[in-house]
Design an enzyme around this catalytic site. Structure first.
Site, PDB file in Angstrom:
ATOM      1  N   GLY A   1       0.776  -1.240   0.000  1.00  0.00           N
ATOM      2  CA  GLY A   1       0.000   0.000   0.000  1.00  0.00           C
ATOM      3  C   GLY A   1       0.809   1.292   0.000  1.00  0.00           C
TER       4      GLY A   1
ATOM      5  N   GLU B   1       3.800   5.113   6.055  1.00  0.00           N
ATOM      6  CA  GLU B   1       2.623   4.235   6.007  1.00  0.00           C
ATOM      7  C   GLU B   1       1.511   4.931   5.241  1.00  0.00           C
ATOM      8  OE1 GLU B   1       1.482   1.485   5.940  1.00  0.00           O
ATOM      9  OE2 GLU B   1       0.856   0.726   7.900  1.00  0.00           O
ATOM     10  N   ASP B   2       0.812   4.191   4.411  1.00  0.00           N
ATOM     11  CA  ASP B   2      -0.280   4.806   3.653  1.00  0.00           C
ATOM     12  C   ASP B   2      -1.475   5.107   4.548  1.00  0.00           C
ATOM     13  OD1 ASP B   2      -0.505   2.087   3.950  1.00  0.00           O
ATOM     14  OD2 ASP B   2      -1.546   1.752   2.068  1.00  0.00           O
TER      15      ASP B   2
ATOM     16  N   ASP C   1      -4.876   2.165  10.560  1.00  0.00           N
ATOM     17  CA  ASP C   1      -6.246   1.806  10.959  1.00  0.00           C
ATOM     18  C   ASP C   1      -6.182   1.369  12.428  1.00  0.00           C
ATOM     19  OD1 ASP C   1      -8.805   0.860  11.113  1.00  0.00           O
ATOM     20  OD2 ASP C   1      -8.753  -0.307   9.278  1.00  0.00           O
TER      21      ASP C   1
ATOM     22  N   ASP D   1      -6.040  -0.396  -1.759  1.00  0.00           N
ATOM     23  CA  ASP D   1      -6.701  -1.314  -2.690  1.00  0.00           C
ATOM     24  C   ASP D   1      -8.012  -1.867  -2.180  1.00  0.00           C
ATOM     25  OD1 ASP D   1      -5.468  -3.041  -0.668  1.00  0.00           O
ATOM     26  OD2 ASP D   1      -5.961  -4.693  -2.026  1.00  0.00           O
TER      27      ASP D   1
ATOM     28  N   ARG E   1      -5.315   0.704  -6.692  1.00  0.00           N
ATOM     29  CA  ARG E   1      -4.130   1.346  -6.097  1.00  0.00           C
ATOM     30  C   ARG E   1      -3.624   2.472  -6.989  1.00  0.00           C
ATOM     31  NH1 ARG E   1      -2.225  -2.057  -1.840  1.00  0.00           N
ATOM     32  NH2 ARG E   1      -2.398  -4.282  -2.219  1.00  0.00           N
TER      33      ARG E   1
HETATM   34  C1  PRP Z   1      -3.121  -1.997   5.036  1.00  0.00           C
HETATM   35  C2  PRP Z   1      -2.348  -0.684   5.056  1.00  0.00           C
HETATM   36  C3  PRP Z   1      -1.580  -0.770   6.336  1.00  0.00           C
HETATM   37  C4  PRP Z   1      -2.414  -1.681   7.219  1.00  0.00           C
HETATM   38  C5  PRP Z   1      -3.095  -0.844   8.247  1.00  0.00           C
HETATM   39  O1  PRP Z   1      -2.307  -2.952   4.466  1.00  0.00           O
HETATM   40  O2  PRP Z   1      -1.505  -0.559   3.948  1.00  0.00           O
HETATM   41  O3  PRP Z   1      -0.311  -1.318   6.140  1.00  0.00           O
HETATM   42  O4  PRP Z   1      -3.396  -2.304   6.391  1.00  0.00           O
HETATM   43  O5  PRP Z   1      -3.878  -1.637   9.061  1.00  0.00           O
HETATM   44  P1  PRP Z   1      -3.738  -1.645  10.650  1.00  0.00           P
HETATM   45  O6  PRP Z   1      -3.364  -0.256  11.088  1.00  0.00           O
HETATM   46  O7  PRP Z   1      -5.124  -2.044  11.096  1.00  0.00           O
HETATM   47  O8  PRP Z   1      -2.698  -2.669  11.004  1.00  0.00           O
HETATM   48  P2  PRP Z   1      -2.850  -4.342   3.922  1.00  0.00           P
HETATM   49  O9  PRP Z   1      -2.668  -5.393   4.980  1.00  0.00           O
HETATM   50  O10 PRP Z   1      -4.239  -4.171   3.371  1.00  0.00           O
HETATM   51  O11 PRP Z   1      -1.826  -4.676   2.755  1.00  0.00           O
HETATM   52  P3  PRP Z   1      -1.395  -3.770   1.490  1.00  0.00           P
HETATM   53  O12 PRP Z   1      -0.461  -2.710   2.030  1.00  0.00           O
HETATM   54  O13 PRP Z   1      -0.725  -4.729   0.589  1.00  0.00           O
HETATM   55  O14 PRP Z   1      -2.649  -3.160   0.903  1.00  0.00           O
END
Ligand code: PRP
Length: 185
Positions: A49, A104-105, A108, A165, A171
């Site tokens: 991401g 970090e993108d 959450d 995504d 993306r």
């Molecule tokens: C997403 C996003 C962060 C993470 C945040 O990644 O890019 O890295 O979730 O979530 P959290 O704060 O609840 O831990 P994802 O696992 O969807 O993978 P990606 O980066 O390949 O999209």
């Protein structure tokens, strides 16, 4: 605001336009450039991401820095609450004595980063901080980690674009938008 005629048909509304994103990233780059002059920070992105944000952020950082990437995969639904991840691709750079910034993108729950901060912290970096492009606002919930640099806050809706995504798609959208519910339900 994006030209509605050019909007991806799966997108309900745009919440961050390309111009919004550019000014957010510029501000973050300015802040980091001020704080890290002469520190030669290592900017780390966790794939996938963060790759779009990473590309923009490092070009907005006006002091010397280096970049590295890691890829992780979660162990499965059962351990989601621990944030424990398996390293699929580790960093190539030695962290000892380095000033590390994780780009970090979206933040959450913050569980992935909280785990990674512990893991990377064991490698004796001089410092380690988080720069989050967006923090998701979930009523009654606080992320497990506090980013030093925050680009913006986004609502708790299904957003895609700018690296984010749904089923690995969207993306490449240059803006952040809310996905139409019929696309994922
Ligand atoms: C997403 C996003 C962060 C993470 C945040 O990644 O890019 O890295 O979730 O979530 P959290 O704060 O609840 O831990 P994802 O696992 O969807 O993978 P990606 O980066 O390949 O999209």
């Amino acid at each position: 605001m994006e030209d509605q005629a050019q909007l991806n048909p799966d997108i309900e509304s745009v919440i961050l336009s390309e111009q919004d994103i550019a000014s957010i990233v510029k501000r973050l780059g300015d802040e980091i450039s001020l704080d890290y002059a002469d520190k030669d920070p290592l900017i780390v992105a966790v794939l996938r991401g963060a790759f779009v944000f990473m590309g923009d952020l490092v070009r907005a950082i006006k002091v010397p820095c280096t970049v590295d990437f890691m890829a992780v995969s979660s162990y499965g639904a059962g351990v989601k609450s621990s944030g424990e991840v398996r390293i699929v691709k580790d960093l190539d750079t030695k962290l000892e004595g380095r000033h590390v910034i994780i780009a970090e993108d979206i933040l959450d729950s913050g569980l992935t980063l909280s785990y990674l901060m512990r893991l990377l912290g064991e490698r004796k970096p001089a410092s380690i901080r988080i720069c989050a492009f967006a923090v998701k606002d979930v009523p009654g919930k606080k992320p497990a980690v506090a980013p030093t640099y925050v680009g913006t806050h986004v609502p708790n809706s299904f957003i895609v674009g700018y690296g984010l995504d749904y089923a690995e798609h969207y993306r490449n959208l240059p803006y952040v938008g809310v996905l139409k519910p019929e696309v994922y339900s």
